[in-house]
Design a protein around this motif. Structure first.
Motif, PDB file in Angstrom:
ATOM      1  N   ARG B 187     -64.391  -0.887 -75.048  1.00 11.55           N
ATOM      2  CA  ARG B 187     -63.871  -0.296 -73.860  1.00 11.55           C
ATOM      3  C   ARG B 187     -62.209  -0.388 -73.454  1.00 11.55           C
ATOM      4  O   ARG B 187     -62.041  -1.450 -73.481  1.00 11.55           O
ATOM      5  CB  ARG B 187     -64.624  -0.681 -72.482  1.00 11.55           C
ATOM      6  N   ARG B 392     -62.410  -7.990 -69.255  1.00 10.12           N
ATOM      7  CA  ARG B 392     -64.083  -8.227 -69.409  1.00 10.12           C
ATOM      8  C   ARG B 392     -64.997  -8.607 -69.101  1.00 10.12           C
ATOM      9  O   ARG B 392     -66.558  -8.348 -69.357  1.00 10.12           O
ATOM     10  CB  ARG B 392     -64.046  -7.862 -71.158  1.00 10.12           C
ATOM     11  N   SER B 393     -64.497 -10.144 -69.259  1.00  8.81           N
ATOM     12  CA  SER B 393     -65.825 -11.108 -68.595  1.00  8.81           C
ATOM     13  C   SER B 393     -64.859 -12.329 -67.949  1.00  8.81           C
ATOM     14  O   SER B 393     -63.688 -12.670 -68.512  1.00  8.81           O
ATOM     15  CB  SER B 393     -66.197 -11.694 -70.144  1.00  8.81           C
ATOM     16  N   TRP B 394     -65.983 -12.798 -67.372  1.00 10.84           N
ATOM     17  CA  TRP B 394     -65.246 -14.105 -66.520  1.00 10.84           C
ATOM     18  C   TRP B 394     -66.284 -14.858 -66.474  1.00 10.84           C
ATOM     19  O   TRP B 394     -67.815 -14.621 -66.122  1.00 10.84           O
ATOM     20  CB  TRP B 394     -64.934 -13.318 -65.436  1.00 10.84           C
TER      21      TRP B 394
END
Lengths: 445, 486
Positions: B187, B392-394
């Motif tokens: 993405r 994208r991620s955390w």
């Protein structure tokens, strides 16, 4: 004022009076909810709310839109109808938009407990007082919530659909803090009487005491016993992929995998709102009856769920798992029930030569959407097991683990139970023992 | 609105409240989204209600309603006092509040183009043009575009004599393009992920973002990621793009400086903080070039944490948090400020709506710009490293030490030049070690005040918008690629 079916019907009749759309739907809901929050062995927040709302969806030609308000006077009801119609008319037509469904038959589920609806702040405070007493007995500090309330939701449309559901909600959760450790327990139920705050407080306290002076262990792959809350925390990130639209749009980890054996032989999962330990309404956001759906059988992805429009698009039947329209997401199973086994957590510990017992997980996020790698932390009670016994608490660890791989490595399971956590919606899941669970680093406590 | 608020205040005091405040909040939201060439969500909503917060018998109580009749407003105020009486059954000491003068004022946030005045058809037209541009790229499997407009009108009255009216307009927009290929989902988002950019301003934000102009590049990058190499694992120097650094600030500085977490009242849910009281003015949080402020004043910019008064009626302030690397300040409330002996609240109490109590929340917690020029200058001065862009991620632990972030895309840096594209980049660390490894921060020309619209905290859960200004910055010897390391 409590929302009854009669009052909801009256509101819908007013909506119909002002809507000139081809089709009209209204979701009318109410909530009355109270929550007592404690920390540092004192009540520090104590709140109550009541509210009611009407959300109107209209279809004009092949166009649909929604407008919502919590103002129910005559002018506001007229305005919300006009707003929905105005928004709908401004759109390009959607050739795939379906007519609204007609009248449906719903199975009755009784999840309303008057005693829970009427729980007073003094009763909640008395529970907190007892929990604080349990904490102080061992020199611990307690934090948590006691909450209760009721919700009503109804859905009507101009094609004769009429659905109404009310239920009560309650929650008790507690964190016990010691100088070097913590323990946690939580339970939710439509029936406050089904919670056992005293037992939960004692469990959290024992976890805090038994994990004191935690030691460091090296990151790596371990046999891990996940208590039900930890199982729920992880599974919550998997089942939004079990929707037809997610597969159709190739954003699901099941894209190209439907019908494949993706998990271990011992994994069986279904969606079942009628399970006695589940909660929720017997209808979905489109007003269709929720159906029981087998999602995973013998490790094979058997079925996913479908909203009406997705089902039409994919040549199948809807399952009653759609979200209110219009939406981007389509559908998802929200009443997960995972089969378990006969092992107790004690059995799992006894069978473990070297491994970890995890109480709960925290701040889980998806690292890879197709491999379904998740990262997150252990929290509030992580223990080292050696030669079949819990030896000591360990400092919290970060994991990076594919949940698909995890469900291929389940070695033992316990009895499924209604489970609540902070990372996912409630489910019925068992405790599990898995091999090769991957931890990448540790933190300082 | 004022009549109901005054009535609730009078009733609460008459029932025994020693302090009371009332907020009447009227919100309006419009959310529009498109997906693969069609409108996905087109909805309007509004909500009006009243919340009464009291101290009675030395303890807190709160009740709220949207049934705004004289009888029910009285009942709600009385219920708040009754709840406080129940709270007092478990109190250890009486609630004390740091002093604050009563204020009578009216403030309207700057908004050049009212987003609710822009025809929906114009919004959808732009969104569908962006959608078409994104899907022109071969390999794109899903294009999603969204716009989000909010108007929040609030009246605050307190028994301390305050009567404050505030009106804010917030606008957000962004898009995400997905490319599925060979059992991999990639993405790319613009201007950032998870909803895009959000600020306290009007439709002018949409015009400034040039959504259409960036679409070809974003779509091309989403598909190019499938041919990119995997981010290696090891220890590398890294550069974080501005929006990713904004989230890094949010998680590893913004949350730990919340004084309620420090004092233990979020222990059951959001967690505690490693910034225990003895660390104030003693901890070297970051390197000497790290300067962070919590600034709610309009002078800081149109962030989601910008206002004139917080939800306790305390004026917006600019609070130094980290000065030349030294930890010097917390976000506080009137109660927590009094608890640790501060003369005044930092003005950080914010509530999601009329049915929620205010909690200590981030305002605009921003890293001040440095002196290392542009992003191009910073890359040119880096011999060997990785540039990370767009979250994208955390994830971070419940005391805010151990973090791990992933971004949508990365690029290797070799001898001062941006090299090969890297997919699935992740990095991880320990908060203070990470901020002490910061050795370069880009200048004001690269500084952007990002909006995080979805910060969750509290029980019942509240979602709040926060602001984070950041220029790209470099960090030395950071663990990378750990998430995919087998």
């Amino acid at each position: 004022m409590k929302l009854t079916r009669q009052r909801a019907e009256d509101i819908f009749s007013r909506v119909l009076k002002y809507s000139t759309a081809d089709e009209t739907e209204a979701i009318i809901g109410s909530t009355a909810y109270s929550l007592t929050r404690f920390a540092n062995n004192t009540i520090h927040q104590n709140v109550a709310e009541e509210g009611i709302g009407v959300s109107v969806r209209v279809v004009v030609g092949q166009r649909t839109a929604r407008a919502s308000t919590n103002k129910l006077d005559e002018i506001s009801v007229r305005q919300v109808c006009e707003a929905a119609m105005g928004l709908a008319r401004l759109q390009p037509p959607d050739p795939e938009l379906l007519p609204m469904p007609g009248a449906q038959t719903f199975r009755s589920v009784d999840r309303f407990y008057p005693g829970t609806a009427e729980l007073m702040p003094q009763a909640r405070a008395e529970i907190v007082r007892q929990v604080i007493g349990r904490a102080e007995k061992d020199g611990l500090t307690a934090a948590g919530v006691v909450s209760s309330g009721m919700t009503a939701t109804s859905l009507f449309n101009s094609r004769g659909l009429s659905a109404f559901h009310e239920e009560t909600v309650s929650e008790f959760s507690v964190t016990m803090l010691g100088p070097t450790s913590s323990g946690w327990a939580k339970s939710t139920s439509p029936n406050f009487e089904a919670l056992d705050p005293e037992a939960l407080a004692d469990r959290a306290a024992r976890k805090a005491l038994e994990s004191c002076e935690p030691r460091e262990i090296a990151p790596g792959k371990y046999n891990v016993i996940l208590e039900p809350a930890a199982v729920l925390d992880l599974l919550g990130f998997l089942f939004f992929d079990f929707g037809g639209l997610a597969i159709h749009e190739q954003r699901s980890c099941l894209t190209g995998r439907l019908g494949q054996k993706l998990f271990g032989d011992n994994i069986h999962v279904r969606d079942d709102v009628y399970h006695p330990l589940q909660a929720g309404a017997p209808f979905d956001g489109e007003g269709l009856p929720r159906q029981r759906v087998t999602l995973i059988e013998d490790g094979v992805v058997k079925n996913v769920v479908y909203a009406r429009q997705t089902a039409r698009k994919m040549g199948t039947e809807p399952t009653g798992h759609g979200f209110p329209l219009p939406n981007e997401f389509g559908e998802a199973p929200m009443n997960i029930v995972m089969d378990g086994g006969r092992a107790s957590i004690e059995d799992m510990i006894r069978s473990t030569e070297r491994g970890l017992l995890v109480t709960r997980l925290w701040y889980i996020r998806e690292v890879d959407p197709y491999q379904k790698i998740l990262t997150g932390m252990t929290r509030d009670g992580t223990f080292w097991i050696e030669n079949g016994e819990i030896r000591h608490g360990v400092k919290n660890l970060r994991f990076n683990q594919s949940v698909i791989d995890m469900l291929s490595n389940v070695e033992m399971m316990g009895a499924p139970q209604r489970t609540a956590g902070e990372e996912s919606f409630e489910m019925v899941v068992p405790p599990v023992k898995v091999r090769d669970f991957s931890f990448s680093s540790l933190t300082k406590f | 609105m004022r009549d109901f608020a005054k009535q609730a205040l009078d009733t609460a005091v008459a029932r025994g409240a020693t302090y009371a405040d009332v907020r009447v909040v009227d919100t309006r939201q419009r959310y529009l989204s498109t997906k693969n060439g069609r409108p996905a969500q087109v909805r309007d909503s509004d909500s009006l209600g009243l919340g009464v917060r009291v101290v009675a018998h030395g303890a807190w109580g709160f009740a709220s309603t949207d049934n705004l009749t004289r009888e029910n407003v009285d009942r709600t105020a009385a219920e708040a006092v009754a709840i406080a009486r129940a709270s007092a059954l478990c109190k250890k000491r009486d609630v004390e509040l740091a002093p604050e003068a009563g204020i009578v004022d009216r403030w309207i946030a700057s908004c050049r183009i009212d987003p609710f005045s822009v025809p929906v058809v114009n919004c959808l037209d732009l969104m569908l043009k962006v959608d078409a541009e994104l899907r022109r790229q071969q390999g794109v499997t899903l294009a999603e575009v969204a716009m989000d407009f909010r108007r929040i009108e609030q009246l605050f009255l307190s028994s301390g004599g305050s009567d404050i009216y505030q009106l804010k307009t917030q606008t957000g927009a962004g898009y995400v393009v997905t490319a599925f290929q060979n059992n991999e989902i990639q993405r790319r988002s613009y201007p950032t992920s998870f909803g895009g950019q959000h600020q306290t301003k009007g439709y002018e934000l949409i015009e400034e973002l040039d959504l259409l102009g960036h679409a070809p590049r974003i779509a091309e990058e989403a598909t190019a990621l499938h041919k990119a190499d995997q981010c290696p694992s090891g220890v590398r120097d890294i550069i974080l793009g501005s929006s990713q650094l904004g989230l890094q600030i949010h998680e590893s500085i913004g949350h730990p400086i919340e004084l309620d977490r420090v004092l233990g009242t979020e222990a059951n849910f959001a967690g505690l903080s490693f910034l225990t009281l003895e660390k104030l003015n003693a901890l070297k949080y970051g390197s000497d070039i790290v300067n962070v402020v919590a600034d709610a004043t309009p002078a800081h910019g149109p962030g989601l944490g910008t206002f004139a008064y917080d939800d306790e009626g305390v004026p917006a302030q600019a609070t130094p948090i980290i000065r030349a690397g030294q930890f010097v300040g917390y976000l506080s409330s009137r109660e927590t400020a009094a608890h640790i002996g501060l003369p005044r609240s930092s003005g950080a109490m914010r509530a999601e709506g009329w049915n929620r109590i205010p909690l200590i929340r981030m305002t605009n917690v921003s890293l001040l710009p440095g002196s290392n020029g542009t992003l191009a200058d910073l890359i040119a001065s880096t011999d060997d490293g990785i540039y990370f862009e767009t979250n994208r991620s955390w994830s971070i632990d419940d005391r805010r030490y151990n973090f791990q972030f992933g971004t949508e895309i990365g690029w290797e840096i070799n001898n001062g030049k941006r090299g090969r594209m890297l997919k699935n980049p992740t990095y991880a660390g320990i908060t203070t070690e990470f901020w002490n490894s910061c050795d370069a921060i880009c200048g004001p020309s690269e500084w952007v005040l990002w909006g995080t619209p979805n910060c969750g905290k509290g029980q019942p859960m509240q979602t709040m918008g926060t602001g984070h200004g950041a220029s790209p910055a470099r960090f030395r010897r950071v663990q990378v690629g750990v998430a995919y390391k087998d």
